[in-house]
Design an enzyme around this catalytic site. Sequence first.
Site, PDB file in Angstrom:
ATOM      1  N   LYS A   2      -0.645   4.549   4.682  1.00  0.00           N
ATOM      2  CA  LYS A   2      -1.488   3.460   5.273  1.00  0.00           C
ATOM      3  C   LYS A   2      -0.812   3.282   6.771  1.00  0.00           C
ATOM      4  O   LYS A   2       0.365   2.625   7.254  1.00  0.00           O
ATOM      5  CB  LYS A   2      -0.730   2.205   4.117  1.00  0.00           C
ATOM      6  CG  LYS A   2      -1.879   0.666   4.496  1.00  0.00           C
ATOM      7  CD  LYS A   2      -3.572   1.012   4.654  1.00  0.00           C
ATOM      8  CE  LYS A   2      -4.897   0.025   4.989  1.00  0.00           C
ATOM      9  NZ  LYS A   2      -5.968   0.134   3.913  1.00  0.00           N
ATOM     10  N   HIS A  32       0.731  -1.519   0.221  1.00  0.00           N
ATOM     11  CA  HIS A  32      -0.243  -0.076   0.138  1.00  0.00           C
ATOM     12  C   HIS A  32       0.477   0.882   0.064  1.00  0.00           C
ATOM     13  O   HIS A  32       2.507   0.903   0.242  1.00  0.00           O
ATOM     14  CB  HIS A  32      -1.320  -0.162   1.012  1.00  0.00           C
ATOM     15  CG  HIS A  32      -2.000  -0.762   0.791  1.00  0.00           C
ATOM     16  ND1 HIS A  32      -2.355  -2.228   1.184  1.00  0.00           N
ATOM     17  CD2 HIS A  32      -3.216  -0.876   1.133  1.00  0.00           C
ATOM     18  CE1 HIS A  32      -3.204  -2.019   1.491  1.00  0.00           C
ATOM     19  NE2 HIS A  32      -3.871  -2.105   1.214  1.00  0.00           N
TER      20      HIS A  32
END
Length: 275
Positions: free
Chosen positions: A166, A162
């Site tokens: 995140k 990600h």
Amino acid sequence: MAETAALKICVVGASGRMGRMILAEVIRRSDLALAGGVVSHDSAHLGADLGELAGQGHLGLTTQVSVEEASRDADVVIDVSTARVAPAVARRLGETGAKALVCGVTGLDEAGTEALASAAGTIPVLHARNFSLGVSVLEALVEHAAGALKSDQYDLEIHETHHRFKADAPSGTAMMLGEAGARGRGDDLGEVARFDYARQDARRPDGEIGFSVNRGGGIVGEHAVRFLGALEEIELSHRALDRFVFARGAVEAALWLSRQTPGRYSMRDVLGLKL
């Protein structure tokens, strides 16, 4: 033939990135209507026009603090707020018994999960840690594959990547996929998950489900589930190309949930997945 009335939706967490995308999708679609939007009492966007907040122009409807007031005319509430707020939203809606609830909040503790379960006694409740329709299919495939491939012959590894901002690691989606794998094997993920490996003696026992996490750049979300055997490997994966996929999935869930009776539902129910 009379036209079908647009489904009225209220968004909780309207000022967040996901909330704004859902607002924009609701405003854009002719089969949906925006009923209201909720933000926190200390939000800089309290009183902001919901259309302008979504980048869709002036709408004449402003954000509010009260879920009851904002959802007064709504058919479905979509909650993408926080794990701190979501339990209270579920309890209030469950007490009124008037609105369906689509909850996309991750990181809920036991009390939060219980609040959703309690609300489901009086209203339809759908909880999803990922609104992507593709991820829902992936989850079903992982469970099916894990049940078919013996854990003493195939190691199961989950990889996720990600963007650098995140907050949770592994992601809620990675955990959901791990739970699907454990469920397919008849195991409890809490007993077989492994999140790190020592520098020495990193050998793994049969049945373990390993997780690896990467964070960097602006990657929306990538998940891969690998079944690793001595003679072959199987990989099931999903890559999100645009965050808009989650907003679209949320409103599709709302449309489906509006036709259901009280109870607990998932994105797999929306798709009718029976794997």
